[in-house]
Design an enzyme around this catalytic site. Sequence first.
Site, PDB file in Angstrom:
ATOM      1  N   LYS A   1       0.474  -1.268   0.014  1.00  0.00           N
ATOM      2  CA  LYS A   1      -0.210   0.135   0.129  1.00  0.00           C
ATOM      3  C   LYS A   1       0.919   1.436  -0.073  1.00  0.00           C
ATOM      4  O   LYS A   1       0.580   2.336  -0.712  1.00  0.00           O
ATOM      5  CB  LYS A   1      -1.159  -0.049   1.178  1.00  0.00           C
ATOM      6  CG  LYS A   1      -0.265   0.032   2.531  1.00  0.00           C
ATOM      7  CD  LYS A   1      -1.025  -1.202   3.488  1.00  0.00           C
ATOM      8  CE  LYS A   1       0.095  -1.274   4.298  1.00  0.00           C
ATOM      9  NZ  LYS A   1       0.032  -2.444   5.167  1.00  0.00           N
TER      10      LYS A   1
ATOM     11  N   GLY B   1      -6.432  -5.830   3.795  1.00  0.00           N
ATOM     12  CA  GLY B   1      -6.010  -7.355   3.905  1.00  0.00           C
ATOM     13  C   GLY B   1      -6.908  -8.241   3.273  1.00  0.00           C
ATOM     14  O   GLY B   1      -7.056  -8.219   1.850  1.00  0.00           O
TER      15      GLY B   1
ATOM     16  N   GLY C   1       1.139  -8.940  18.607  1.00  0.00           N
ATOM     17  CA  GLY C   1       1.396  -8.942  17.362  1.00  0.00           C
ATOM     18  C   GLY C   1       0.917  -8.101  16.455  1.00  0.00           C
ATOM     19  O   GLY C   1       0.761  -8.049  15.073  1.00  0.00           O
TER      20      GLY C   1
ATOM     21  N   GLU D   1       3.221  -3.147  14.927  1.00  0.00           N
ATOM     22  CA  GLU D   1       4.626  -3.364  14.841  1.00  0.00           C
ATOM     23  C   GLU D   1       5.371  -2.763  15.923  1.00  0.00           C
ATOM     24  O   GLU D   1       5.051  -2.160  16.585  1.00  0.00           O
ATOM     25  CB  GLU D   1       5.195  -2.498  13.476  1.00  0.00           C
ATOM     26  CG  GLU D   1       3.965  -2.536  12.417  1.00  0.00           C
ATOM     27  CD  GLU D   1       4.639  -3.555  11.241  1.00  0.00           C
ATOM     28  OE1 GLU D   1       5.724  -3.686  11.200  1.00  0.00           O
ATOM     29  OE2 GLU D   1       3.602  -4.172  10.483  1.00  0.00           O
TER      30      GLU D   1
ATOM     31  N   LYS E   1      -4.290   3.716   2.512  1.00  0.00           N
ATOM     32  CA  LYS E   1      -5.520   2.815   2.126  1.00  0.00           C
ATOM     33  C   LYS E   1      -6.622   3.718   1.618  1.00  0.00           C
ATOM     34  O   LYS E   1      -7.380   3.563   0.700  1.00  0.00           O
ATOM     35  CB  LYS E   1      -6.062   2.219   3.312  1.00  0.00           C
ATOM     36  CG  LYS E   1      -4.820   1.060   3.457  1.00  0.00           C
ATOM     37  CD  LYS E   1      -5.195   0.175   4.716  1.00  0.00           C
ATOM     38  CE  LYS E   1      -4.078  -0.795   5.082  1.00  0.00           C
ATOM     39  NZ  LYS E   1      -4.077  -1.354   6.459  1.00  0.00           N
TER      40      LYS E   1
HETATM   41  P1  NAP Z   1       7.823  -9.059   6.313  1.00  0.00           P
HETATM   42  O1  NAP Z   1       7.430 -10.301   7.052  1.00  0.00           O
HETATM   43  O2  NAP Z   1       8.812  -8.110   7.002  1.00  0.00           O
HETATM   44  O3  NAP Z   1       8.407  -9.835   5.112  1.00  0.00           O
HETATM   45  C1  NAP Z   1       9.250  -9.149   4.101  1.00  0.00           C
HETATM   46  C2  NAP Z   1      10.020 -10.145   3.160  1.00  0.00           C
HETATM   47  O4  NAP Z   1      10.657  -9.407   2.231  1.00  0.00           O
HETATM   48  C3  NAP Z   1      11.216 -10.862   3.744  1.00  0.00           C
HETATM   49  O5  NAP Z   1      11.010 -12.394   3.420  1.00  0.00           O
HETATM   50  C4  NAP Z   1      12.348 -10.155   3.280  1.00  0.00           C
HETATM   51  O6  NAP Z   1      13.502 -11.114   3.351  1.00  0.00           O
HETATM   52  C5  NAP Z   1      12.048  -9.557   2.101  1.00  0.00           C
HETATM   53  N1  NAP Z   1      12.779  -8.458   1.861  1.00  0.00           N
HETATM   54  C6  NAP Z   1      12.474  -7.147   2.241  1.00  0.00           C
HETATM   55  N2  NAP Z   1      13.050  -6.249   1.730  1.00  0.00           N
HETATM   56  C7  NAP Z   1      13.703  -6.703   0.749  1.00  0.00           C
HETATM   57  C8  NAP Z   1      14.497  -6.538  -0.387  1.00  0.00           C
HETATM   58  N3  NAP Z   1      14.823  -5.358  -0.251  1.00  0.00           N
HETATM   59  N4  NAP Z   1      15.268  -7.347  -1.043  1.00  0.00           N
HETATM   60  C9  NAP Z   1      14.992  -8.746  -1.077  1.00  0.00           C
HETATM   61  N5  NAP Z   1      13.961  -9.051  -0.107  1.00  0.00           N
HETATM   62  C10 NAP Z   1      13.452  -8.177   0.862  1.00  0.00           C
HETATM   63  O7  NAP Z   1       6.656  -8.183   5.687  1.00  0.00           O
HETATM   64  P2  NAP Z   1       5.022  -8.498   5.307  1.00  0.00           P
HETATM   65  O8  NAP Z   1       4.317  -8.157   6.746  1.00  0.00           O
HETATM   66  O9  NAP Z   1       4.939 -10.068   4.833  1.00  0.00           O
HETATM   67  O10 NAP Z   1       4.613  -7.505   4.546  1.00  0.00           O
HETATM   68  C11 NAP Z   1       4.834  -7.560   3.171  1.00  0.00           C
HETATM   69  C12 NAP Z   1       4.149  -6.521   2.380  1.00  0.00           C
HETATM   70  O11 NAP Z   1       2.783  -6.669   2.624  1.00  0.00           O
HETATM   71  C13 NAP Z   1       4.122  -5.021   2.570  1.00  0.00           C
HETATM   72  O12 NAP Z   1       4.110  -4.319   1.651  1.00  0.00           O
HETATM   73  C14 NAP Z   1       2.969  -4.836   3.752  1.00  0.00           C
HETATM   74  O13 NAP Z   1       2.526  -3.626   3.714  1.00  0.00           O
HETATM   75  C15 NAP Z   1       1.938  -5.619   2.915  1.00  0.00           C
HETATM   76  N6  NAP Z   1       0.845  -6.193   4.057  1.00  0.00           N
HETATM   77  C16 NAP Z   1       1.201  -6.824   5.031  1.00  0.00           C
HETATM   78  C17 NAP Z   1       0.124  -7.032   5.703  1.00  0.00           C
HETATM   79  C18 NAP Z   1       0.311  -8.009   6.993  1.00  0.00           C
HETATM   80  O14 NAP Z   1      -0.514  -8.417   7.720  1.00  0.00           O
HETATM   81  N7  NAP Z   1       1.597  -8.342   7.400  1.00  0.00           N
HETATM   82  C19 NAP Z   1      -1.390  -6.815   5.475  1.00  0.00           C
HETATM   83  C20 NAP Z   1      -1.336  -6.146   4.220  1.00  0.00           C
HETATM   84  C21 NAP Z   1      -0.422  -5.678   3.389  1.00  0.00           C
HETATM   85  P3  NAP Z   1      14.295 -11.585   4.619  1.00  0.00           P
HETATM   86  O15 NAP Z   1      13.290 -12.869   5.159  1.00  0.00           O
HETATM   87  O16 NAP Z   1      15.567 -12.194   3.984  1.00  0.00           O
HETATM   88  O17 NAP Z   1      14.449 -10.646   5.565  1.00  0.00           O
HETATM   89  N1  HSE Z   2      -0.475  -2.517  10.142  1.00  0.00           N
HETATM   90  C1  HSE Z   2      -1.793  -2.773   9.580  1.00  0.00           C
HETATM   91  C2  HSE Z   2      -3.030  -2.764  10.652  1.00  0.00           C
HETATM   92  C3  HSE Z   2      -1.875  -4.265   8.591  1.00  0.00           C
HETATM   93  O1  HSE Z   2      -2.528  -2.457  11.923  1.00  0.00           O
HETATM   94  O2  HSE Z   2      -4.191  -3.156  10.159  1.00  0.00           O
HETATM   95  C4  HSE Z   2      -1.284  -4.146   7.630  1.00  0.00           C
HETATM   96  O3  HSE Z   2      -2.106  -3.311   6.658  1.00  0.00           O
END
Ligand code: NAP
Ligand code: HSE
Length: 428
Positions: free
Chosen positions: A107, A136, A189, A192, A207
Amino acid sequence: MENLRTINVALLGVGTVGGGVYKLIQRQASELPHKINANLEVKKILVRDTSKDRPGIPKEILTDSFEDIINDESIDIVVEVTGGIDPARERIARALQAGKSVVTANKDLIAVHGGELLDEAAKAGRDLRFEAAVAGGIPIIRPFKECLAGNNITEVMGIVNGTTNYILTKMDEDGMDFDEALALATELGYAEADPTADIEGYDAGRKVAIMASLAFNSRVVFSDVNVEGITKITAQDIEFARNFGKVIKLLGITRNSEEGIEASVHPILIDKTHPLAAVRESFNAVFVHGDAVDDAMFYGRGAGEFPTASAVMGDIIEESRNIMMGCTGRIGCSCYKTIPIKPASEVESKFFLRMEVPDRAGVLAGISNIFGEHNISITQVVQTPSVDGIANLVIMTDDVRQKNFDDAIAKLEALDSVNEINSIIRVY
Ligand code: NAP
Ligand code: HSE
């Protein structure tokens, strides 16, 4: 089913979301041939650290070189789940230029550079999909682009940040103060390690920008959104809200009117009877008003491994169907208008004000004179019994232009008879 083609996928990132997507692709393996008339295989995964232990992920498909992915002509779909603006922006553009379709959950990137990346997709005749970027697991991007395309949408309101909704729920229902509720959200959790983007409203603002662009067919970027977080909300505000039959929610609101598009994120008092008031804990919901559909509400989990992976998988499956039918690039960017952004100073809202005043004759008259001079109509006034000669005065106003309201507040602050303005919160 034999002799099926394989659609090859590369994941950029295998953290929370990427890990969920990988597991869902395995979990769905026997269903996918029926859904897309092809097999789906994760051919490569880009990470920063290939030596890290990643249970369930075969080491041989990990790479730390994006070039391995961009140069692999067999890869059909690139799934960007790394996060942040750079280098994700360049990688997505390059993947599209190389003829690959892209799915992202990013986003932060789409809210700022979505327009240019959608242009790249159109040039390449490929798709850029981002269902997981807003709320999400809740389907909302495709409903805007497809199911609600026959509407003129006038208003979109949403609880689109789970962390802040959880904090406000705990403050309202369990009487916690902000710091206590934030600590619990972190422990569970939801928040962040650095919760700034959530509690200051930036995450919700991104968003809102994406939803406004889709709802009104005109590009709205993050910097167009007037953003305020929840850090100033106190247990006392919540209690007063309750006494007025209201709850406080962090609401993203965007409206389209003759004066342009307004887009904002603010803590807002809403009636307990409004459907959004019932959205508790870390759940998200988006409320849409269209001229044909009337009111529609979308509710569910706005974050987390599998809810977010669900949205990413939906995009991968839909894209695989397009690839199989040779019809990528079918919908593309839906911003075919250029509607101005209404200045924040011109936006109208109702307000809740809480202030400390000396309990003596003439105080209320002085305050209401200032409101009158600025064309602000008061709808309710409540005063608590005074303690040591100081009373809490709570005022609710009717709709007022932001500029008039700010001018009135500046005058109130200069009054000897106003000790302190403790809270100013919008009312829906
Ligand atoms: P995360 O748990 O921090 O995972 C990020 C992954 O990307 C890790 O595997 C990391 O590698 C890799 N990575 C990060 N920077 C990199 C780079 N420069 N080059 C190569 N690999 C890289 O993040 P996430 O929570 O999955 O979120 C991912 C995306 O989804 C974000 O845009 C976030 O805003 C979006 N999102 C997340 C959620 C949620 O609930 N988490 C919900 C909606 C949207 P390593 O493992 O080697 O560090
Ligand atoms: N940090 C966001 C939330 C999740 O608390 O809803 C990722 O979009």
